[in-house]
Design an enzyme around this catalytic site. Sequence first.
Site, PDB file in Angstrom:
ATOM      1  N   ASP A  98       0.858  -1.169   0.000  1.00 38.87           N
ATOM      2  CA  ASP A  98       0.000   0.000   0.000  1.00 38.87           C
ATOM      3  C   ASP A  98       0.901   1.227   0.000  1.00 38.87           C
ATOM      4  O   ASP A  98       1.864   1.284   0.763  1.00 38.87           O
ATOM      5  CB  ASP A  98      -0.855  -0.011   1.275  1.00 38.87           C
ATOM      6  N   ASP A 199      -3.152   4.680  -2.017  1.00 39.86           N
ATOM      7  CA  ASP A 199      -4.175   5.118  -1.081  1.00 39.86           C
ATOM      8  C   ASP A 199      -4.588   6.579  -1.271  1.00 39.86           C
ATOM      9  O   ASP A 199      -3.720   7.464  -1.392  1.00 39.86           O
ATOM     10  CB  ASP A 199      -3.591   4.956   0.330  1.00 39.86           C
ATOM     11  N   GLU A 261      -6.679   4.069  -5.583  1.00 39.34           N
ATOM     12  CA  GLU A 261      -7.959   4.320  -4.938  1.00 39.34           C
ATOM     13  C   GLU A 261      -8.395   5.712  -5.366  1.00 39.34           C
ATOM     14  O   GLU A 261      -7.937   6.719  -4.817  1.00 39.34           O
ATOM     15  CB  GLU A 261      -7.815   4.260  -3.416  1.00 39.34           C
ATOM     16  N   HIS A 333     -11.182  -3.753   2.637  1.00 44.60           N
ATOM     17  CA  HIS A 333     -11.067  -3.532   4.085  1.00 44.60           C
ATOM     18  C   HIS A 333     -11.808  -2.282   4.565  1.00 44.60           C
ATOM     19  O   HIS A 333     -11.829  -2.021   5.760  1.00 44.60           O
ATOM     20  CB  HIS A 333      -9.586  -3.410   4.447  1.00 44.60           C
ATOM     21  N   ASP A 334     -12.340  -1.491   3.639  1.00 45.19           N
ATOM     22  CA  ASP A 334     -13.074  -0.275   4.013  1.00 45.19           C
ATOM     23  C   ASP A 334     -14.576  -0.452   3.893  1.00 45.19           C
ATOM     24  O   ASP A 334     -15.326   0.522   4.041  1.00 45.19           O
ATOM     25  CB  ASP A 334     -12.683   0.889   3.096  1.00 45.19           C
TER      26      ASP A 334
HETATM   27  C1  GLC Z   1      -8.026   4.777   2.347  1.00 50.28           C
HETATM   28  C2  GLC Z   1      -7.852   3.451   3.060  1.00 50.28           C
HETATM   29  C3  GLC Z   1      -8.519   3.524   4.393  1.00 50.28           C
HETATM   30  C4  GLC Z   1      -7.858   4.610   5.190  1.00 50.28           C
HETATM   31  C5  GLC Z   1      -7.829   5.940   4.428  1.00 50.28           C
HETATM   32  C6  GLC Z   1      -6.832   6.870   5.039  1.00 50.28           C
HETATM   33  O1  GLC Z   1      -9.343   5.053   2.064  1.00 50.28           O
HETATM   34  O2  GLC Z   1      -8.326   2.406   2.266  1.00 50.28           O
HETATM   35  O3  GLC Z   1      -8.488   2.312   5.085  1.00 50.28           O
HETATM   36  O4  GLC Z   1      -8.564   4.788   6.391  1.00 50.28           O
HETATM   37  O5  GLC Z   1      -7.438   5.792   3.087  1.00 50.28           O
HETATM   38  O6  GLC Z   1      -5.534   6.447   4.769  1.00 50.28           O
END
Ligand code: GLC
Length: 568
Positions: A98, A199, A261, A333-334
């Site tokens: 990540d 991310d 993302e 995971h979110d």
């Molecule tokens: C992304 C991650 C998430 C995290 C956020 C801040 O959305 O997937 O789990 O809380 O970024 O880093």
Amino acid sequence: MERKWWHDKVAYQIYPKSFLDTNGDGIGDLRGVISKLDYLKELGVDIIWLSPIYKSPFVDQGYDISDYYAIAEEFGTMEEFDELLHEAKKRNMYILMDLVVNHCSIEHEWFKKALEDPEGEYADFFYFREGKDGNPPDNLRSYFGGSVWEPVPNSNKYYLHLFSKEQPDLNWENPKLREEVYKMVNWWLDKGLAGFRIDAIMNIKKDLEFPMLEPDGDDGLAICFRTIESLNEKNPEGIDLFLKELKERTFKPHDALTVAEAFNIDKSALSKFIGEDGYFSTIFDFSAETMVNGEHGWYDTPDFTVDEWKNELFSAQEMAEGIGFMANIIENHDEPRGVSRYLPTYAQNDMGKKMIATVSLLFRGLPFIYQGQEIGMTNSEWNDITEFNDINTKDQYNVARDAGLSDDEAMDACRKFSRDNARTPMQWTFKENAGFTEGTPWLKLNPNYVDINVESQEKDPDSVLNYYKKLIALRKARKYSETFIYGNFKRELEDESKIVAYSRSLNDQKIIIVANFDGVQREISIDESLKEILISNSNRNIDFDMAKDTGFQFVMEPSEVFVFEVEI
Ligand code: GLC
């Protein structure tokens, strides 16, 4: 379309903290990951994305990094990480980490130095700004609640954090910071990493005027992504510069796989992101996730129908056609577990789980499976807000309570949407703690591990796990893989509500996927002649005699899915 090394692959997301604990501290570790490489290989996985394993105080489960060059002690050592790379390579598998560079942790040395000297060099690695008339510079609300500004002690300044106050945003306008990021990315890629999941990357460009916005809640604040969105619309060159430079300086020379993302990218911008010379290899398709976003929070999440869900996914498929590949998921995971969220209640069973898997894995794009998805893990049981660990869940509970909901109503929203639903430990066996740990698990297990676990499913030829293996094998079968990878996507049976049907075609091959998301039997008529059933989640044979040149008709059971090859 230029062929890339990752096009024919299947990816799998590991949430290391919940995968497998081998030293009894209740937290998953790298040794656990290494010991399950053969399990993943046998499933058909080629690429593994590890959620963050860097050194971190774990305020946001490792998405708050205090040292980009170190492995969190909880997970193991750098030697173990190198061993993982080596063992993966031996199996022709690839590791993605990540890349969290919108923000770091308040415990990162850059931030500590910045606090020591709020006028100094390192303050400019972050956004340190003076307030306006005794208030913070603007009225934006962070993703995890409260103002995006936190006072810098012993100064008249504030620092910016779009996520929690323990995650200060990095200042990408500063070339020195960017150089540090590139150096770090190259360091990992030189080590043999295949690439990154990237991310929260759309947040790196800020509106430097820090404007006040019309409040969208009683707290007088407005959610921060509104500035990000409008900024990227008004001034796409801003982020363009950063993302191009990042790619040119790091990913491109390494031919790395990058999966970003990035939410709400529309068709006009898509080619910049995932086109032939795009910033990234691919981006996640979040169309289903964004369809169900509540306006104020989880508590006011709108309901949706199967047809709406289908339309979102199909539109995303169509949008990417001719441009590039999306990365397809049903959960991560979110998010809560996909089978609990997207399957109608009557389809929340093994048939339904196999059905949604088929729809997702045969889409055009790079399929990602989230750990436990392959055995059909579901949302967990939660009795009390204190059982949750996730920072976002706690915030969303408060948001719901502040909006006047009762404890029970607020809990209901968290039960449905908590990120901890996906973060409960992986269910390996039916024995104590699901074989995840010999210690005390860091997060309560889903009690259904006695029924849903890898060990039992490995022995059962009809299990969800064995179905996933067959499905992945089909996707990769020499005879069909070109079509599944490069074939066109087309909607089929468009007038049939609650039937999710599409085809994939390439040259002289056409494959149709038909899934009955309805709770009742449905008569289906397909206007082509059937060649072969490639896979189905029921062990039923269709009467082939009906399948002559005029097309074929059949009755589908609820939650049934078929994949057919038809004459072209
Ligand atoms: C992304 C991650 C998430 C995290 C956020 C801040 O959305 O997937 O789990 O809380 O970024 O880093």
